[in-house]
Structure formats: C-alpha cells, structure tokens
Motif scaffolding. Structure first.
Motif, short mmCIF file in Angstrom:
data_model
loop_
_atom_site.label_atom_id
_atom_site.label_comp_id
_atom_site.label_asym_id
_atom_site.label_seq_id
_atom_site.Cartn_x
_atom_site.Cartn_y
_atom_site.Cartn_z
N HIS A 12 -8.39 3.81 -5.61
CA HIS A 12 -7.13 3.55 -6.43
C HIS A 12 -7.25 2.57 -7.82
O HIS A 12 -8.18 1.80 -7.76
CB HIS A 12 -6.04 2.88 -5.73
N THR A 13 -6.28 2.84 -8.75
CA THR A 13 -6.29 1.99 -9.71
C THR A 13 -5.04 0.98 -9.91
O THR A 13 -5.17 -0.11 -10.10
CB THR A 13 -6.16 2.64 -11.48
N ASP A 14 -4.04 1.38 -9.31
CA ASP A 14 -2.82 0.72 -8.78
C ASP A 14 -2.36 0.88 -7.44
O ASP A 14 -2.37 2.10 -6.82
CB ASP A 14 -1.75 1.10 -9.92
N ARG A 18 -6.22 -0.99 -0.45
CA ARG A 18 -5.13 -1.30 -1.08
C ARG A 18 -4.18 -2.73 -0.96
O ARG A 18 -3.87 -3.23 -1.83
CB ARG A 18 -4.04 -0.02 -1.04
N CYS A 19 -4.31 -2.94 0.44
CA CYS A 19 -3.97 -4.48 0.89
C CYS A 19 -4.49 -5.57 0.05
O CYS A 19 -3.95 -6.58 -0.33
CB CYS A 19 -3.68 -4.33 2.45
N ARG A 20 -5.83 -5.28 0.01
CA ARG A 20 -6.53 -6.48 -0.53
C ARG A 20 -6.50 -6.46 -2.04
O ARG A 20 -6.11 -7.60 -2.51
CB ARG A 20 -8.07 -5.96 -0.32
N ALA A 49 -4.75 -9.77 -3.85
CA ALA A 49 -5.41 -10.24 -4.93
C ALA A 49 -4.42 -10.27 -6.40
O ALA A 49 -4.43 -11.45 -6.99
CB ALA A 49 -6.76 -9.53 -5.44
N GLU A 50 -3.43 -9.43 -6.28
CA GLU A 50 -2.58 -9.54 -7.30
C GLU A 50 -1.62 -10.79 -7.40
O GLU A 50 -1.07 -11.34 -8.45
CB GLU A 50 -1.80 -8.13 -7.38
N ALA A 57 4.12 -8.33 -0.38
CA ALA A 57 3.08 -7.39 -1.10
C ALA A 57 2.70 -6.56 0.26
O ALA A 57 2.46 -5.45 -0.10
CB ALA A 57 2.26 -8.12 -1.93
N LEU A 58 2.13 -7.18 1.00
CA LEU A 58 1.48 -6.63 2.29
C LEU A 58 2.40 -5.74 2.81
O LEU A 58 1.91 -4.44 3.24
CB LEU A 58 0.90 -7.60 3.20
N VAL A 59 3.59 -5.96 3.32
CA VAL A 59 4.47 -4.97 3.85
C VAL A 59 4.74 -3.80 2.88
O VAL A 59 4.81 -2.74 3.24
CB VAL A 59 5.96 -5.78 4.00
N GLU A 60 5.07 -4.08 1.54
CA GLU A 60 5.35 -3.03 0.69
C GLU A 60 4.10 -2.17 0.65
O GLU A 60 4.41 -1.06 0.61
CB GLU A 60 5.60 -3.73 -0.82
N CYS A 61 3.13 -2.65 0.67
CA CYS A 61 1.57 -1.84 0.60
C CYS A 61 1.62 -0.99 1.75
O CYS A 61 1.40 0.18 1.71
CB CYS A 61 0.57 -2.85 0.33
N VAL A 62 1.63 -1.52 2.84
CA VAL A 62 1.59 -0.74 4.22
C VAL A 62 2.95 0.39 4.06
O VAL A 62 2.34 1.64 4.40
CB VAL A 62 1.70 -1.68 5.24
N VAL A 63 3.96 0.11 3.84
CA VAL A 63 4.93 1.08 4.12
C VAL A 63 4.88 2.22 2.86
O VAL A 63 5.02 3.42 3.15
CB VAL A 63 6.46 0.40 3.75
N LEU A 64 4.36 1.68 1.93
CA LEU A 64 3.92 2.76 0.71
C LEU A 64 2.91 3.67 1.27
O LEU A 64 2.87 4.98 1.07
CB LEU A 64 3.66 2.17 -0.60
#
Length: 209
Positions: free
Chosen positions: A13-15, A84-86, A90-91, A102-109
């Motif tokens: 991924h890039t984003d 993606r979570c990493r 990092a961001e 961010a982790l919750v958002e990332c996992v749900v996405l």
C-alpha cells in the motif's frame, strides 16, 4: 508457489487508508470465494480446480495442497492489515490516543474494504498446528500494538479503564467482527463506520479528553 500480489503483502500500500478493488491471482480469488461460501472443509480441491478452469494436477503445480492455499490467504490477509497498522502508527507518532484511534480506524477499514479476506479469520481452526502457531504469533503482534497504546494511555491518565489488556482485546474483537456483517451497499460507507468505531472504542477504554 505463486508470488504474492499487492493485496497480500505488508508493503503493498501507499496510503493505509486507501483501497482499490481486491485483486488476487485466479486460484486465490476462486479459492477465497469457495471457502467463504462453503467453508474450508466443505471445499474440495476438485471444486477449486473446476472454478479456476484447470486440472487438479495443474492446481497442485502452484500450491502443494488445499492447506497451502488457506495459509496463503490467511497469512497474507493478516500480514497486510498488520503492515497497514504499522504505517498508521508511524504516521501519528507516540501520542497514545492518536495511536489507538489510528489503529482502530485502520483495522475497521481493512474489515470493510477486505471483508471476504478478513472473514477467513474464522478458519483459523482449519489450520494445521504449525501453521496455526505461525498465524497466532503474527496476530499477537497486532494485538500488542493496540495493547501498548491502551497501556500507555492508562499510564498517563487519558484512558481510565482499570483493565487495559482486556479492554484492548475486546476492542480488537469488536473491530474484527465488522467483516461478518459489513455490506458495500449498506447505508454507511467504510470511512463512516471506521469513525463511529473509533468513538465507540475510545469510550470502551474510558477516554478522558
């Protein structure tokens, strides 16, 4: 074994928030559909070969057996969401609230955009012992990212939960369950669901602004 494609690589991924259509090699794509529909044990190698349009020996040329296909899908899925979570961590940096959100958002996405892949987590019971151990080790790393964020937040007082380890485990299970009911044609988009789950998750750990 076929080379993993971008959808099954941690660095594909890039984003971490952006997703395109799910693209898998034909064998993996048809295997994913079959296992989601009929379960691992309800899917035969002959059925997979028929769906792909190849002979059984041709299927075995790419994958040693049906277990190898399941491992590729499960490990690839987990590796992807972990990557993606990493990137998400990092961001946002060290702030525990930002990391947790961010982790919750990332996992749900991931659970919404890659629901069929994420749904395969229910087939962990079908993994052979060595493969299951590898999978659990990788999943433990994902759990530790959330757990560390909740613990750090509790230490500085922004999270008030008295049980940070249990709270982080419960939040992750809640997020993973999205893959079981999410439908792309539902009333809420993936980002809206992710934002709502961040709100719910912050309440679950006793976030104090």
């Amino acid at each position: 074994m076929a080379e993993s494609v971008a959808d099954l690589r941690a660095d594909g991924h890039t984003d971490w928030r952006e997703y395109g259509p799910l693209e898998l090699p034909p064998i993996l794509a048809h295997s994913l559909d079959a296992i989601v529909e009929h379960g691992y044990h309800g899917t035969s190698v002959r059925d997979l070969a028929r769906r792909v349009g190849v002979t059984v020996p041709a299927l075995y040329y790419h994958y040693q057996n049906k277990q190898a296909i399941l491992v590729e899908l499960l490990m690839g899925s987990l590796t992807t969401v972990l990557g993606r979570c990493r990137s998400a961590v990092a961001e946002v940096g060290d702030d525990p609230v930002e990391r947790f959100s961010a982790l919750v958002e990332c996992v749900v996405l991931f659970m919404t955009h890659r629901a069929p892949l994420a749904f395969l987590d229910t087939e962990i019971r079908s993994l052979e012992p060595d493969n299951r151990a590898r999978y659990i080790e990788l999943r433990d790393e994902l759990e530790s990212l959330l757990r560390d964020a909740v613990r750090d937040g509790a230490e500085v007082g922004v999270f008030t939960t008295p049980v940070p380890v249990d709270a982080s485990r419960a939040v992750l299970a809640m997020c993973q369950a999205v893959a079981q009911w999410y439908r792309p044609d539902g009333p809420l988009g993936a980002q809206e669901i992710a934002e709502r789950y961040v709100t719910i998750a912050l309440a679950a750990v006793g976030h104090r602004p």
